[in-house]
Write a protein that holds these residues in place. Structure first.
Motif, PDB file in Angstrom:
ATOM      1  N   ILE A  97       0.663  -1.167  -0.083  1.00  0.00           N
ATOM      2  CA  ILE A  97       0.251  -0.360   0.216  1.00  0.00           C
ATOM      3  C   ILE A  97       0.854   1.209   0.136  1.00  0.00           C
ATOM      4  O   ILE A  97       2.427   1.411   0.330  1.00  0.00           O
ATOM      5  N   GLU A  98       0.345   2.310  -0.785  1.00  0.00           N
ATOM      6  CA  GLU A  98       0.921   3.371  -0.847  1.00  0.00           C
ATOM      7  C   GLU A  98       0.402   4.132  -0.508  1.00  0.00           C
ATOM      8  O   GLU A  98      -0.920   4.497  -0.702  1.00  0.00           O
ATOM      9  N   VAL A  99       0.636   5.569   0.262  1.00  0.00           N
ATOM     10  CA  VAL A  99       0.474   6.806   0.817  1.00  0.00           C
ATOM     11  C   VAL A  99       0.284   7.937  -0.677  1.00  0.00           C
ATOM     12  O   VAL A  99       1.504   8.318   0.333  1.00  0.00           O
ATOM     13  N   HIS A 100       0.259   8.491  -1.069  1.00  0.00           N
ATOM     14  CA  HIS A 100       0.252  10.202  -1.457  1.00  0.00           C
ATOM     15  C   HIS A 100      -0.099  10.620  -1.092  1.00  0.00           C
ATOM     16  O   HIS A 100      -1.774  10.898  -1.164  1.00  0.00           O
ATOM     17  N   GLY A 101       0.665  12.048  -0.991  1.00  0.00           N
ATOM     18  CA  GLY A 101      -0.173  13.078   0.162  1.00  0.00           C
ATOM     19  C   GLY A 101       0.822  12.849   1.652  1.00  0.00           C
ATOM     20  O   GLY A 101       1.518  11.699   2.203  1.00  0.00           O
ATOM     21  N   ASP A 102       0.424  14.046   2.517  1.00  0.00           N
ATOM     22  CA  ASP A 102       0.552  14.069   3.718  1.00  0.00           C
ATOM     23  C   ASP A 102       0.461  12.994   4.851  1.00  0.00           C
ATOM     24  O   ASP A 102      -1.525  12.227   4.584  1.00  0.00           O
ATOM     25  N   MET A 103       0.789  11.831   5.117  1.00  0.00           N
ATOM     26  CA  MET A 103       0.770  11.048   6.028  1.00  0.00           C
ATOM     27  C   MET A 103      -0.875  11.173   7.477  1.00  0.00           C
ATOM     28  O   MET A 103      -1.362  10.424   7.191  1.00  0.00           O
ATOM     29  N   VAL A 128       8.053   2.239   8.190  1.00  0.00           N
ATOM     30  CA  VAL A 128       7.411   2.548   9.358  1.00  0.00           C
ATOM     31  C   VAL A 128       8.361   3.497   9.958  1.00  0.00           C
ATOM     32  O   VAL A 128       6.724   4.622  11.045  1.00  0.00           O
ATOM     33  N   TRP A 129       9.109   4.650  10.039  1.00  0.00           N
ATOM     34  CA  TRP A 129       9.051   6.048  10.943  1.00  0.00           C
ATOM     35  C   TRP A 129       8.478   6.798   9.856  1.00  0.00           C
ATOM     36  O   TRP A 129       7.693   8.371  10.952  1.00  0.00           O
ATOM     37  N   ARG A 130       7.692   7.228   9.109  1.00  0.00           N
ATOM     38  CA  ARG A 130       6.798   7.985   8.289  1.00  0.00           C
ATOM     39  C   ARG A 130       5.206   7.802   8.532  1.00  0.00           C
ATOM     40  O   ARG A 130       4.617   9.288   9.474  1.00  0.00           O
ATOM     41  N   LEU A 131       4.983   6.277   8.933  1.00  0.00           N
ATOM     42  CA  LEU A 131       3.520   5.257  10.033  1.00  0.00           C
ATOM     43  C   LEU A 131       3.938   6.132  11.583  1.00  0.00           C
ATOM     44  O   LEU A 131       2.631   7.190  11.692  1.00  0.00           O
ATOM     45  N   TYR A 132       4.851   6.036  12.371  1.00  0.00           N
ATOM     46  CA  TYR A 132       5.197   5.763  13.160  1.00  0.00           C
ATOM     47  C   TYR A 132       4.701   7.594  13.483  1.00  0.00           C
ATOM     48  O   TYR A 132       4.331   7.842  14.919  1.00  0.00           O
ATOM     49  N   MET A 133       5.881   8.598  13.438  1.00  0.00           N
ATOM     50  CA  MET A 133       5.659   9.804  13.721  1.00  0.00           C
ATOM     51  C   MET A 133       4.777  10.816  12.983  1.00  0.00           C
ATOM     52  O   MET A 133       4.012  11.251  14.623  1.00  0.00           O
ATOM     53  N   ALA A 134       4.386  10.399  12.223  1.00  0.00           N
ATOM     54  CA  ALA A 134       2.516  10.797  12.053  1.00  0.00           C
ATOM     55  C   ALA A 134       1.745  10.423  12.550  1.00  0.00           C
ATOM     56  O   ALA A 134       0.554  11.089  13.626  1.00  0.00           O
ATOM     57  N   GLY A 135       1.451   8.942  13.486  1.00  0.00           N
ATOM     58  CA  GLY A 135       0.670   8.712  13.461  1.00  0.00           C
ATOM     59  C   GLY A 135       0.724   8.524  15.333  1.00  0.00           C
ATOM     60  O   GLY A 135       0.090   9.479  15.873  1.00  0.00           O
ATOM     61  N   CYS A 136       1.805   9.281  15.703  1.00  0.00           N
ATOM     62  CA  CYS A 136       2.167  10.027  16.679  1.00  0.00           C
ATOM     63  C   CYS A 136       1.789  11.496  17.237  1.00  0.00           C
ATOM     64  O   CYS A 136       1.478  11.475  18.667  1.00  0.00           O
ATOM     65  N   ARG A 137       1.874  11.851  16.437  1.00  0.00           N
ATOM     66  CA  ARG A 137       1.337  13.052  16.267  1.00  0.00           C
ATOM     67  C   ARG A 137      -0.094  13.319  16.292  1.00  0.00           C
ATOM     68  O   ARG A 137      -0.869  13.899  17.402  1.00  0.00           O
ATOM     69  N   LEU A 138      -0.986  12.449  15.591  1.00  0.00           N
ATOM     70  CA  LEU A 138      -1.976  12.069  16.096  1.00  0.00           C
ATOM     71  C   LEU A 138      -2.608  12.196  17.398  1.00  0.00           C
ATOM     72  O   LEU A 138      -3.942  13.092  18.172  1.00  0.00           O
ATOM     73  N   GLY A 139      -1.390  11.594  17.875  1.00  0.00           N
ATOM     74  CA  GLY A 139      -2.052  10.527  19.044  1.00  0.00           C
ATOM     75  C   GLY A 139      -2.317  11.450  20.521  1.00  0.00           C
ATOM     76  O   GLY A 139      -2.754  12.397  21.391  1.00  0.00           O
ATOM     77  N   PHE A 140      -1.399  12.496  20.019  1.00  0.00           N
ATOM     78  CA  PHE A 140      -0.488  13.851  21.100  1.00  0.00           C
ATOM     79  C   PHE A 140      -1.569  14.856  20.654  1.00  0.00           C
ATOM     80  O   PHE A 140      -2.324  15.830  21.319  1.00  0.00           O
ATOM     81  N   ASP A 141      -2.573  15.277  19.671  1.00  0.00           N
ATOM     82  CA  ASP A 141      -3.315  15.989  19.491  1.00  0.00           C
ATOM     83  C   ASP A 141      -4.645  15.616  19.570  1.00  0.00           C
ATOM     84  O   ASP A 141      -5.328  16.402  19.932  1.00  0.00           O
ATOM     85  N   GLN A 142      -5.078  14.334  19.919  1.00  0.00           N
ATOM     86  CA  GLN A 142      -6.333  13.992  20.216  1.00  0.00           C
ATOM     87  C   GLN A 142      -6.489  13.106  21.192  1.00  0.00           C
ATOM     88  O   GLN A 142      -7.215  13.136  22.263  1.00  0.00           O
ATOM     89  N   ASN A 143      -5.198  13.339  22.506  1.00  0.00           N
ATOM     90  CA  ASN A 143      -4.690  13.483  23.587  1.00  0.00           C
ATOM     91  C   ASN A 143      -4.961  11.954  24.015  1.00  0.00           C
ATOM     92  O   ASN A 143      -5.796  11.281  25.508  1.00  0.00           O
ATOM     93  N   MET A 144      -4.412  11.273  23.404  1.00  0.00           N
ATOM     94  CA  MET A 144      -4.138   9.766  23.110  1.00  0.00           C
ATOM     95  C   MET A 144      -3.038   9.479  24.365  1.00  0.00           C
ATOM     96  O   MET A 144      -3.089   8.543  25.232  1.00  0.00           O
ATOM     97  N   VAL A 145      -2.089  10.527  24.171  1.00  0.00           N
ATOM     98  CA  VAL A 145      -1.004  10.381  24.532  1.00  0.00           C
ATOM     99  C   VAL A 145      -0.332  11.665  25.339  1.00  0.00           C
ATOM    100  O   VAL A 145      -0.895  12.196  24.133  1.00  0.00           O
ATOM    101  N   GLN A 146       0.693  12.252  26.066  1.00  0.00           N
ATOM    102  CA  GLN A 146       0.099  12.696  27.093  1.00  0.00           C
ATOM    103  C   GLN A 146       2.195  13.173  27.280  1.00  0.00           C
ATOM    104  O   GLN A 146       2.715  12.238  27.244  1.00  0.00           O
ATOM    105  N   LEU A 147       2.574  14.324  27.551  1.00  0.00           N
ATOM    106  CA  LEU A 147       4.263  14.909  28.226  1.00  0.00           C
ATOM    107  C   LEU A 147       4.335  15.104  29.499  1.00  0.00           C
ATOM    108  O   LEU A 147       3.898  16.758  28.986  1.00  0.00           O
ATOM    109  N   HIS A 148       4.977  14.792  30.513  1.00  0.00           N
ATOM    110  CA  HIS A 148       5.305  15.855  31.621  1.00  0.00           C
ATOM    111  C   HIS A 148       6.296  15.782  32.199  1.00  0.00           C
ATOM    112  O   HIS A 148       6.936  14.349  32.042  1.00  0.00           O
TER     113      HIS A 148
END
Length: 420
Positions: free
Chosen positions: A66-72, A377-397
């Motif tokens: 599978i390929e993703v064309h555009g911003d992950m 892996v890195w493209r998917l991981y970092m974009a997914g983590c960004r979404l996680g912080f935006d949606q309050n699935m994870v935090q940084l304390h």
């Protein structure tokens, strides 16, 4: 039903501005969108059907089926709710949809090996031994210093930055993060700082250069230690800063004025957190301060990181996230007086935004350096983590504590003397 239509239905894509295109020429979804998901091989169906949850889509992307064309990040944002709802029933619908196509039927019946970069599951009882922790850290950090230079930028800081303004650059924000830690710790010339999980030595060099502090940094990554020592020498800081390739539990020195732990706690494991704080408490002088900076769960009721999920399989083997309340309690119970705590969740989303941009800007070089699967892996991981912080699935304390002396005088200012 066309293959593109199958994927659109499985991801509940109707109405979502994402186009699906398949190798058989079929298309579905919006044709005027800036995001396109391309199904490049019938074996994408095998991964989707045979892997639990979202892991099949991740495997299909990492292997290039599978390929993703555009911003992950944009893609994941638009599909995040639908993707989280993929069930066994949804996968059965895929099978039913392709049963009349011999090629797709054969592909769906084929059991593919996971991508070569996926960490195979091992016994959970042996997690967080020194040997296994070293292997887990090496898996993630000993990828390529050159690759990390492209992604992280000149600071080589692989932890949440602190953005003074929304327009601050990544480098400005990483400097601000290190300086915030230094000010919370009350660093002054002549002090001794222990920086555990020091990475490429960013905090060690900042404390030495900006505050005249003598710093010992330790990391389990051999490549990080080598890069850090070279950079320390090149910056003329060898008389003040040292980075060792070693487990923090093996540090023999004690009597430090301050301890910084920036991004290490995620690797400790819940059962080891009390001993971790107890060890760092013993390393401090009375009156010394400790700053713990780490990713957390948003509460203390959820279980820790899924051992079978994408991040544990591909990015952080044996990683565990705790709730902020748990960390505060354990830090307090091991002798620290808690003096300050703050959540920098939005800052980590911004940090990941900039790392994602850096990777996209160096995509071809990154693939040549580490291979397509790791780069994906890195493209998917970092974009997914960004979404996680935006949606309050994870935090940084960040949590600041003091090892009180016998006098019980904290040495802290009456009010916090730092700002973001």
């Amino acid at each position: 039903m066309t293959l593109a239509k199958v994927f659109e239905k499985v991801t509940n894509g109707g109405g979502v501005p994402v186009e699906f295109a398949a190798y058989d020429g079929s298309r579905a979804g919006g044709s005027d969108t800036d995001v396109r998901v391309e199904i490049r091989s019938p074996y994408a169906v095998s991964y989707l059907v045979r892997s639990p949850g979202l892991l099949g889509l991740a495997r299909a992307y990492v292997t290039g089926h599978i390929e993703v064309h555009g911003d992950m990040y944009t893609t994941l944002s638009r599909l995040s709710h639908a993707l989280s709802e993929i069930s066994v029933a949804d996968r059965l619908k895929v099978l039913a949809s392709v049963i009349d196509d011999p090629l797709l039927r054969a592909a769906a019946a084929t059991r593919l090996d996971p991508p070569s970069v996926e960490v195979r599951k091992t016994g959970r009882l042996r997690r967080h031994t020194k040997k296994r922790d070293a292997q887990a850290i090496s898996h993630h950090y000993d990828v390529s210093n050159t690759f990390y230079e492209w992604v992280l930028g000149p600071s080589m800081a692989y932890t949440c930055a602190v953005y003074p303004t929304k327009d601050s650059t990544l480098e400005e924000a990483q400097f601000a993060k290190f300086d915030l830690v230094a000010r919370k710790l009350g660093l002054r010339p002549g002090m001794r700082l222990l920086d555990v999980g020091c990475g490429w030595g960013g905090m060690a060099m900042h404390a030495a250069r900006e505050y005249g502090v003598k710093v010992l940094g330790v990391t389990l990554s051999k490549q990080q230690a080598e890069w850090a020592q070279k950079s320390i020498a090149e910056n003329g800081l060898s008389s003040l800063a040292e980075v060792r390739h070693m487990d923090y539990r093996d540090v023999p020195e004690a009597g430090f004025d301050a301890v910084s732990s920036i991004g290490l706690t995620e690797h400790i494991g819940q059962a080891n957190v009390p001993g971790y704080f107890r060890f760092l408490h013993r390393k401090l002088k009375p009156g010394g301060r400790m700053l713990n900076h780490c990713i957390t769960r948003p509460d203390n009721t959820r279980s820790s990181m899924n051992p079978d999920g994408f991040i544990n399989r591909y990015v952080f083997p044996d990683g565990e996230l705790e709730g902020p309340g748990f960390l505060l309690t354990q830090m307090n119970d091991q002798g620290f007086e808690i003096r300050h705590e703050e959540n920098l969740r939005e800052h980590y989303a911004m940090t990941l935004r900039d790392w994602c941009r850096n990777l996209d800007d160096h995509w071809d070089e990154a693939v040549a350096e580490v291979g397509s699967e790791i780069a994906r892996v890195w493209r998917l991981y970092m974009a997914g983590c960004r979404l996680g912080f935006d949606q309050n699935m994870v935090q940084l304390h960040q949590i600041l504590g003091v090892k009180l002396p016998a006098s019980q005088e904290s040495g802290m200012p009456l009010r916090a003397s730092w700002g973001i």
